[in-house]
Design an enzyme around this catalytic site. Structure first.
Site, mmCIF file in Angstrom:
data_model
loop_
_atom_site.group_PDB
_atom_site.id
_atom_site.type_symbol
_atom_site.label_atom_id
_atom_site.label_comp_id
_atom_site.label_asym_id
_atom_site.label_seq_id
_atom_site.Cartn_x
_atom_site.Cartn_y
_atom_site.Cartn_z
ATOM 1 N N GLY A 98 3.196 2.656 11.002
ATOM 2 C CA GLY A 98 2.887 1.594 12.070
ATOM 3 C C GLY A 98 2.781 0.421 11.802
ATOM 4 N N GLU B 49 -10.072 3.739 6.085
ATOM 5 C CA GLU B 49 -9.084 4.246 7.165
ATOM 6 C C GLU B 49 -9.988 5.046 8.429
ATOM 7 O OE1 GLU B 49 -6.589 2.961 7.864
ATOM 8 O OE2 GLU B 49 -5.905 2.164 6.037
ATOM 9 N N GLU C 166 0.890 -1.133 0.116
ATOM 10 C CA GLU C 166 0.136 0.110 0.050
ATOM 11 C C GLU C 166 0.947 1.273 -0.051
ATOM 12 O OE1 GLU C 166 -2.681 0.688 3.331
ATOM 13 O OE2 GLU C 166 -3.823 2.130 2.312
ATOM 14 N N HIS D 285 -9.231 -4.221 9.729
ATOM 15 C CA HIS D 285 -9.399 -4.094 8.470
ATOM 16 C C HIS D 285 -9.669 -5.265 7.565
ATOM 17 C CE1 HIS D 285 -7.949 -0.111 7.476
ATOM 18 N NE2 HIS D 285 -6.694 -0.047 8.121
ATOM 19 N N HIS E 204 -6.721 -2.297 15.104
ATOM 20 C CA HIS E 204 -6.805 -1.658 14.010
ATOM 21 C C HIS E 204 -6.439 -2.509 12.448
ATOM 22 C CE1 HIS E 204 -6.614 2.014 11.374
ATOM 23 N NE2 HIS E 204 -6.044 1.355 10.666
ATOM 24 N N GLU E 205 -5.358 -3.071 12.568
ATOM 25 C CA GLU E 205 -5.129 -3.968 11.422
ATOM 26 C C GLU E 205 -6.104 -5.146 11.366
ATOM 27 O OE1 GLU E 205 -3.256 -2.408 9.666
ATOM 28 O OE2 GLU E 205 -2.315 -1.156 11.188
ATOM 29 N N MET F 19 0.439 -2.825 8.639
ATOM 30 C CA MET F 19 -0.002 -3.045 7.173
ATOM 31 C C MET F 19 -1.019 -4.230 7.333
ATOM 32 S SD MET F 19 -0.655 -1.504 4.693
ATOM 33 C CE MET F 19 -1.969 -2.427 3.540
ATOM 34 N N GLU F 20 -2.415 -3.902 6.891
ATOM 35 C CA GLU F 20 -3.534 -5.106 6.977
ATOM 36 C C GLU F 20 -3.390 -6.047 6.056
ATOM 37 O OE1 GLU F 20 -3.949 -1.552 6.384
ATOM 38 O OE2 GLU F 20 -5.326 -1.410 4.830
ATOM 39 N N ASN F 21 -2.163 -6.412 5.260
ATOM 40 C CA ASN F 21 -2.149 -7.316 4.154
ATOM 41 C C ASN F 21 -2.989 -8.838 4.708
ATOM 42 O OD1 ASN F 21 0.000 -5.898 3.360
ATOM 43 N ND2 ASN F 21 1.131 -6.795 4.759
#
Ligand code: TRP
Ligand code: ZN
Length: 929
Positions: A268, A327, A128, A308, A304-305, A270-272
């Site tokens: 911070g 987001e 991203e 997602h 958070h992740e 990443m939500e892969n």
């Protein structure tokens, strides 16, 4: 307004129909090597329009093309061309075909930390927003969704662990000490969610059983020596999975969930899909090496992740202008999660403080940006489709004859990402989502979420789709609410009140104004939900039964808010609400829980504010009343300071602080927040011309005054909040430590041997970093031998733990000691510093910019330092450099001397050779302001 966004939507889908071919499967193969890595991608491409034979344009950057096959046949040179951004097939087959591309890349040399790169000997990816194009040629945009398989081949001893998204379907050994794995992700996804990790890692394993009985394997991967520090991250992950089921009915959708911690990471985390990658500072924690703030950040970001997975991955963004769709919503969800896990009031206070410190100033400067850029497209879309030409044929004609327009759209989206208005998209975006909940209540909000997933699971959608789901699920009238997405700037809301004793009516008159922002000179009024309570003289809320508004009498029914909170819908430039049956002149408590991201000016007197501080049932507004009083006090002392008048502390304020400190009925964490003064930035933001020296002197003066007047109380607070128990991250304990630490921070402002002894004692006896570091901070305030000794001692003790060393860098960098820039320059040469690691840059260089007196030093030394750093950093990592350069963006807020010094640095940066787009965009926008 809505009309034109419909036009925008059709326009963009038109582009997809015409130009973009669609691929459903992508097979990737990576051969990871020490010098170079080969990537082969096999995709099935089918033109959206049967029989159309337009060129196929794929994105790509920093790639070496090795080979290109269409339906198994090598493509001839004249059938394609490659430039620095694209691979174009001039006349691809007009029917479905297979395209195989082999590229060569150099992860070892990739310091941008986008695409595939190496970190501490391991491979990892960050795709991203536009990193996938640094891996292979592809249509790198979020609305192109496909199922992925990924085969990874690598040396078995160097890279024993090979991870990608989805399920592991095959693995085995190969000749020459190599091995391979094949991963398959059954869910369609855009390429920005692709991930790969390879290296020497070990995992902490656990399981979570979903409410429908699916057993999910959970793995958190780190280098072996860090495994003991992943317990809190695992706890956080399980709590997040449970919370999303309980609150939103959302379950995890695969049998495996991986988290990998890496030391070099721009953001911070990443939500892969099923393979979240984290900056290690947001995974690793132990009581001795992480503070309560770190523990809280880990909980929030792991949440958070994970969240997602539904809000971002299952339902993703149609284009990058819609970034806030995922987001804003996911930040809101993580805020709610943290609130439910700890103290809701304190969490809200922290989030609002953050908004005021970072988002407000940005929204008032040259980088002001709407939550979702809109107006630019709107104008164009209108021009193109003014006669309502919505037929597909017309789209194609128009787009065909206007290729320039397509270009503009791509470029603009790209620059949106390059300047990355994080605060607007994430923080203000979350406030916008919160307003839906305020207006609809918890159950109405849940209904909207349910409909959103029912309609859009598996799709790439827009902010309007989210809005429509909220509206339709509740049959709600949202008036002009959508303007929150398109209009930049923080609205100003003015309120005046009158009480009519004879008629027993109380009136509130609102007027609103949104300041002009770059590109948006004229603004429309916004829909501002004002959560309101009216306090009677006994301190309780007076029931509100009806209100006269807009020529109508409305009956009020409370919608589940605490007390008698009523939500007023302020939608016009000027508007009056008249409440009936109000037996006495009330004190209004407005914007309870901070129900809208606005700046409010009211006619509340100091007496009213002290009354709210003591009595409001809305704890957030108790804190807020204290903050308003503190801001007023600070601003008036700033003006005294500027006129060389002696500074005197208001005794009422002192007593206010004293009574909160001594109120044992209050939550300790709340007390800590309530006795913390607004930050220097927040006060400068309220001034005509920002004066860092005056604000710093005043804030230091008040802190010192309070410390000396309340010295005994603060000492008692420190002593009575010690504990010899083992560290626990739970509310009572972290609240206790928060109160103890703020007391110690106040005491640290005093020149007093006994206090130094006390702080030294706390430093030496601390069993956790939260308390030890607070003691270090207290000691750090006074230059001298003791300070130097403890700083050296701390480094000695923690030199092997780079996350703790970063705190040590940051503490020294943020110091307000005059001339600190020289110390910071020296620290650049410290063996533990490394410009290639973003965390270290944020600690040392970012930390320095966090001291307004030193960064804005009148001799220009702070600006000069940052200017040099930006130019150096830009060659290594443009994303990190552009985050640093934004410290200059509000240079026009300062006096003329500072303005010309900052301007010179911006000009110097812009004149640098080979400047990145990222830095160019922000520096040039700042300069043009
Ligand atoms: N999407 C990530 C998150 O929400 C943040 C992020 C990581 C990001 N890398 C990025 C966002 C690059 C934009 C561009 O936590
Ligand atoms: Zn996010």
């Amino acid at each position: 307004m809505f009309q034109s966004s419909v036009a925008f939507r059709s326009l963009s889908q038109g582009i997809v129909n015409y130009r973009i071919t669609h691929c459903r499967w992508i097979d990737l193969k990576f051969t990871l090597g020490e010098e170079k890595t080969f990537v082969s991608s096999k995709i099935v491409v089918s033109p959206r329009l049967q029989g159309s034979s337009s060129p196929l344009v794929l994105d790509g950057a920093d790639l070496k093309l090795i080979s290109l096959h269409v339906n198994g046949k090598e493509l001839k040179n004249e059938d394609f061309h490659v430039d620095s951004r694209h691979l174009t097939l001039t006349s691809p087959p007009s029917e479905k075909f297979t395209l195989e591309i082999v590229t060569e890349i150099y992860p070892q040399a990739n310091t941008s930390l986008e695409g595939l790169y190496k970190t501490s000997g391991n491979f990892c990816t960050q795709c991203e927003a536009e990193g996938f194009r640094k891996i292979t040629f592809y249509q790198d945009r979020p609305d192109i969704m496909a199922k992925y398989t990924c085969r990874i081949e690598a040396d078995k001893s160097l890279y024993p662990v090979l991870l990608s998204n989805g399920n592991l379907i095959d693995q085995g050994d190969l000749e020459g000490g190599k091995h391979y794995v094949i991963w398959e992700d059954p869910h369609v996804k855009p390429c920005y969610l692709f991930a790969l990790v390879a290296g020497q890692l070990e995992s902490r394993d656990d399981t979570f059983v979903t409410r429908s009985g699916r057993k999910v394997a959970l793995r958190i991967w780190t280098p072996a020596q860090d495994l003991p520090k992943t317990a809190h991250a695992m706890y956080s992950l399980k709590a997040a999975m449970k919370w999303d089921e309980d609150v939103f009915g959302l379950e995890y959708d695969l049998d495996l969930f991986n988290i990998v911690a890496v030391p070099d990471f721009n953001m911070g985390a990443m939500e892969n899909k099923s393979l979240n990658i984290f900056n290690s500072k947001l995974v690793l924690a132990s009581p001795e090496t992480a503070t309560d703030a770190d523990y809280a950040a880990i909980l929030g970001v792991i949440g958070h992740e994970y969240f997602h997975n539904w809000t971002g991955n299952r339902v993703t963004c149609r284009d990058w202008f819609q970034l806030s769709l995922k987001e804003g919503l996911t930040v809101f969800r993580d805020q709610e999660f943290s609130s439910d896990m700890g103290s809701r009031t304190v969490k809200r206070i922290s989030d609002v403080s953050k908004l005021r410190t970072y988002q407000f100033p940005q929204d008032a400067g040259p980088m002001a940006h709407p939550v979702r850029p809109h107006s630019y497209i709107k104008v164009k879309a209108h021009a193109l489709f003014s006669n309502d030409g919505m037929s597909v044929a017309l789209h194609h004609t128009v787009l065909f004859v206007l290729p320039v327009f397509l270009h503009i759209l791509t470029i603009d989206q790209h620059f949106f990402l390059v300047s990355f208005p994080y605060e607007q998209v994430y923080e203000k975006g979350a406030e916008v989502v919160r307003m839906y909940k305020t207006l609809l209540g918890s159950s109405g909000f849940r209904k909207g979420m349910d409909l959103y997933f029912k309609r859009h699971d598996g799709q790439a959608v827009t902010c309007e789709d989210f809005f429509a789901a909220m509206r339709d699920a509740n049959g709600a009238d949202f008036s002009n609410f959508l303007i929150w997405y398109s209009q930049a700037g923080t609205p100003r809301l003015k309120v005046t009140s009158t009480y009519n004793a004879e008629a027993k009516t109380y009136s509130l008159k609102f007027s609103q104004e949104v300041p002009a922002t770059p590109g948006q000179p004229v603004k429309e009024p916004m829909f501002i939900p004002v959560a309101l309570g009216l306090l009677g003289s006994n301190g309780n809320d007076i029931p509100i039964n009806s209100v006269y508004h807009d020529g109508k009498l409305e009956i009020i029914t409370s919608n589940g808010q605490p007390g008698h909170t009523t939500i007023l819908r302020v939608t016009k430039k000027e508007e009056e609400f008249v409440f009936n049956d109000i037996p006495e002149r009330p004190v209004p408590s407005m914007l309870r829980g901070y129900s809208a991201p606005v700046r409010m000016d009211s006619d509340l007197t100091d007496a009213d504010l002290y009354f709210l501080l003591a009595n409001d049932c809305d704890e957030f507004n108790r804190w807020e009343a204290g903050q308003i009083l503190a801001r007023k006090l600070m601003l008036s002392l700033v003006s005294d300071f500027q006129q060389n008048k002696p500074l005197v502390l208001n005794q009422k304020f002192l007593h206010g602080v004293k009574s909160i400190l001594g109120d044992s009925s209050l939550d300790k964490e709340f007390i800590a927040k309530a006795i913390t003064l607004p930050g220097e930035g927040e006060i400068m933001d309220m001034m005509e011309v920002a004066d860092p020296d005056a604000v710093h002197s005043v804030r230091s003066f008040i802190r010192k005054q309070l410390a000396s007047e309340l010295k005994q109380e603060f000492i008692d607070t420190v002593k009575s909040n010690r504990s010899s128990e083992a560290y626990e991250f739970d509310h009572p304990n972290l609240a206790r430590r928060a109160l103890k630490n703020i007391a110690l921070a106040y005491l640290g402002t005093l020149e007093d041997e006994a206090i130094t002894e006390l702080a030294l004692h706390e430093y030496k006896t601390a069993t956790n970093l939260t308390e030890q570091f607070a003691a270090l901070v207290a000691l750090d305030q006074k230059p001298g031998q003791t300070r130097d000794e403890v700083l050296a001692d701390f480094y000695d003790k923690w030199q092997h733990d780079f996350l703790v060393v970063n705190k040590w860098f940051a503490l020294q960098a943020m110091s307000d000691v005059p001339g600190n820039v020289e110390n910071v320059r020296e620290l650049l040469n410290h063996p533990a510093f490394d410009m290639r690691n973003p965390n270290k840059v944020y600690s040392l260089i970012g930390g320095f910019c966090g001291s307004p007196v030193n960064f804005h030093s009148k001799d220009g030394s702070g600006y000069k330092f940052l200017g040099e750093m930006v130019v150096q950093l830009d060659k290594i990592n443009p994303q990190v450099a552009s985050r640093m350069v934004s410290a200059f963006s509000r240079w026009k807020r300062y006096d003329e001397t500072r303005q010309s010094l900052a301007k010179a640095q911006l000009e110097m940066i812009l004149a640098a050779n080979g400047l990145s787009e990222n830095v160019f965009e922000i520096a040039s926008k700042s300069l043009a302001a």
